[in-house]
Design a protein around this motif. Structure first.
Motif, PDB file in Angstrom:
ATOM      1  N   HIS A 132       0.810  -1.212   0.000  1.00 59.19           N
ATOM      2  CA  HIS A 132       0.000   0.000   0.000  1.00 59.19           C
ATOM      3  C   HIS A 132       0.851   1.272   0.000  1.00 59.19           C
ATOM      4  O   HIS A 132       0.349   2.353  -0.308  1.00 59.19           O
ATOM      5  N   ALA A 133       2.136   1.158   0.349  1.00 58.20           N
ATOM      6  CA  ALA A 133       3.023   2.321   0.350  1.00 58.20           C
ATOM      7  C   ALA A 133       3.647   2.581  -1.028  1.00 58.20           C
ATOM      8  O   ALA A 133       4.006   3.725  -1.328  1.00 58.20           O
ATOM      9  N   LEU A 134       3.772   1.559  -1.841  1.00 60.86           N
ATOM     10  CA  LEU A 134       4.406   1.734  -3.147  1.00 60.86           C
ATOM     11  C   LEU A 134       3.725   2.787  -4.027  1.00 60.86           C
ATOM     12  O   LEU A 134       4.420   3.592  -4.650  1.00 60.86           O
ATOM     13  N   PRO A 135       2.397   2.821  -4.117  1.00 66.73           N
ATOM     14  CA  PRO A 135       1.780   3.882  -4.926  1.00 66.73           C
ATOM     15  C   PRO A 135       2.115   5.284  -4.408  1.00 66.73           C
ATOM     16  O   PRO A 135       2.290   6.215  -5.193  1.00 66.73           O
ATOM     17  N   TRP A 136       2.212   5.435  -3.087  1.00 66.17           N
ATOM     18  CA  TRP A 136       2.561   6.740  -2.514  1.00 66.17           C
ATOM     19  C   TRP A 136       4.010   7.083  -2.819  1.00 66.17           C
ATOM     20  O   TRP A 136       4.337   8.241  -3.113  1.00 66.17           O
ATOM     21  N   ALA A 137       4.894   6.086  -2.779  1.00 65.63           N
ATOM     22  CA  ALA A 137       6.297   6.312  -3.130  1.00 65.63           C
ATOM     23  C   ALA A 137       6.423   6.715  -4.596  1.00 65.63           C
ATOM     24  O   ALA A 137       7.205   7.612  -4.940  1.00 65.63           O
ATOM     25  N   LEU A 138       5.640   6.076  -5.458  1.00 67.28           N
ATOM     26  CA  LEU A 138       5.635   6.437  -6.877  1.00 67.28           C
ATOM     27  C   LEU A 138       5.156   7.875  -7.066  1.00 67.28           C
ATOM     28  O   LEU A 138       5.752   8.640  -7.829  1.00 67.28           O
ATOM     29  N   LEU A 139       4.093   8.244  -6.379  1.00 65.45           N
ATOM     30  CA  LEU A 139       3.565   9.608  -6.493  1.00 65.45           C
ATOM     31  C   LEU A 139       4.602  10.624  -6.016  1.00 65.45           C
ATOM     32  O   LEU A 139       4.823  11.649  -6.679  1.00 65.45           O
ATOM     33  N   ILE A 140       5.248  10.353  -4.915  1.00 67.17           N
ATOM     34  CA  ILE A 140       6.286  11.264  -4.409  1.00 67.17           C
ATOM     35  C   ILE A 140       7.434  11.359  -5.408  1.00 67.17           C
ATOM     36  O   ILE A 140       7.943  12.456  -5.686  1.00 67.17           O
ATOM     37  N   TYR A 141       7.826  10.239  -5.979  1.00 62.85           N
ATOM     38  CA  TYR A 141       8.881  10.234  -6.996  1.00 62.85           C
ATOM     39  C   TYR A 141       8.495  11.121  -8.182  1.00 62.85           C
ATOM     40  O   TYR A 141       9.306  11.911  -8.665  1.00 62.85           O
ATOM     41  N   LYS A 142       7.256  10.960  -8.654  1.00 68.35           N
ATOM     42  CA  LYS A 142       6.813  11.751  -9.807  1.00 68.35           C
ATOM     43  C   LYS A 142       6.764  13.245  -9.486  1.00 68.35           C
ATOM     44  O   LYS A 142       7.111  14.073 -10.323  1.00 68.35           O
ATOM     45  N   ILE A 143       6.352  13.600  -8.285  1.00 71.54           N
ATOM     46  CA  ILE A 143       6.310  15.010  -7.890  1.00 71.54           C
ATOM     47  C   ILE A 143       7.720  15.577  -7.807  1.00 71.54           C
ATOM     48  O   ILE A 143       7.991  16.675  -8.303  1.00 71.54           O
ATOM     49  N   VAL A 144       8.628  14.840  -7.173  1.00 71.01           N
ATOM     50  CA  VAL A 144      10.020  15.296  -7.077  1.00 71.01           C
ATOM     51  C   VAL A 144      10.651  15.410  -8.444  1.00 71.01           C
ATOM     52  O   VAL A 144      11.341  16.387  -8.759  1.00 71.01           O
ATOM     53  N   GLU A 145      10.392  14.437  -9.311  1.00 67.13           N
ATOM     54  CA  GLU A 145      10.930  14.467 -10.667  1.00 67.13           C
ATOM     55  C   GLU A 145      10.419  15.699 -11.423  1.00 67.13           C
ATOM     56  O   GLU A 145      11.171  16.347 -12.136  1.00 67.13           O
ATOM     57  N   ARG A 146       9.158  16.008 -11.238  1.00 73.70           N
ATOM     58  CA  ARG A 146       8.565  17.160 -11.930  1.00 73.70           C
ATOM     59  C   ARG A 146       9.179  18.471 -11.438  1.00 73.70           C
ATOM     60  O   ARG A 146       9.402  19.381 -12.239  1.00 73.70           O
TER      61      ARG A 146
END
Length: 75
Positions: free
Chosen positions: A56-70
């Protein structure tokens, strides 16, 4: 290979996955919240609970990654 897969996911898709899979099931409380409370209390010991937290944490980690990348990418 992993980088190209992550780049193919849009920020909107990552947000949608985090809000659905990351929070499911919603009742009586989001699963990730329950697992985080167990982690804080020191009761997160069973392997299935640890797997559940990671799942359940992986989707949140992905979202954080995408925000940081942006924010790091100009334009």
């Amino acid at each position: 290979m992993l980088r190209s897969l992550l780049d193919s996911i849009t920020l909107g898709q990552a947000a949608l996955v985090a809000l659905t899979l990351g929070l499911a099931p919603f009742v009586p409380e989001p699963h990730i919240w329950e697992k985080l409370k167990m982690l804080a209390a020191g009761t997160l010991t069973r392997p299935i609970d640890i797997f559940d937290l990671v799942f359940h944490a992986l989707p949140w980690a992905l979202l954080i990654y995408k925000i940081v990348e942006r924010t790091r990418t100009p334009g």
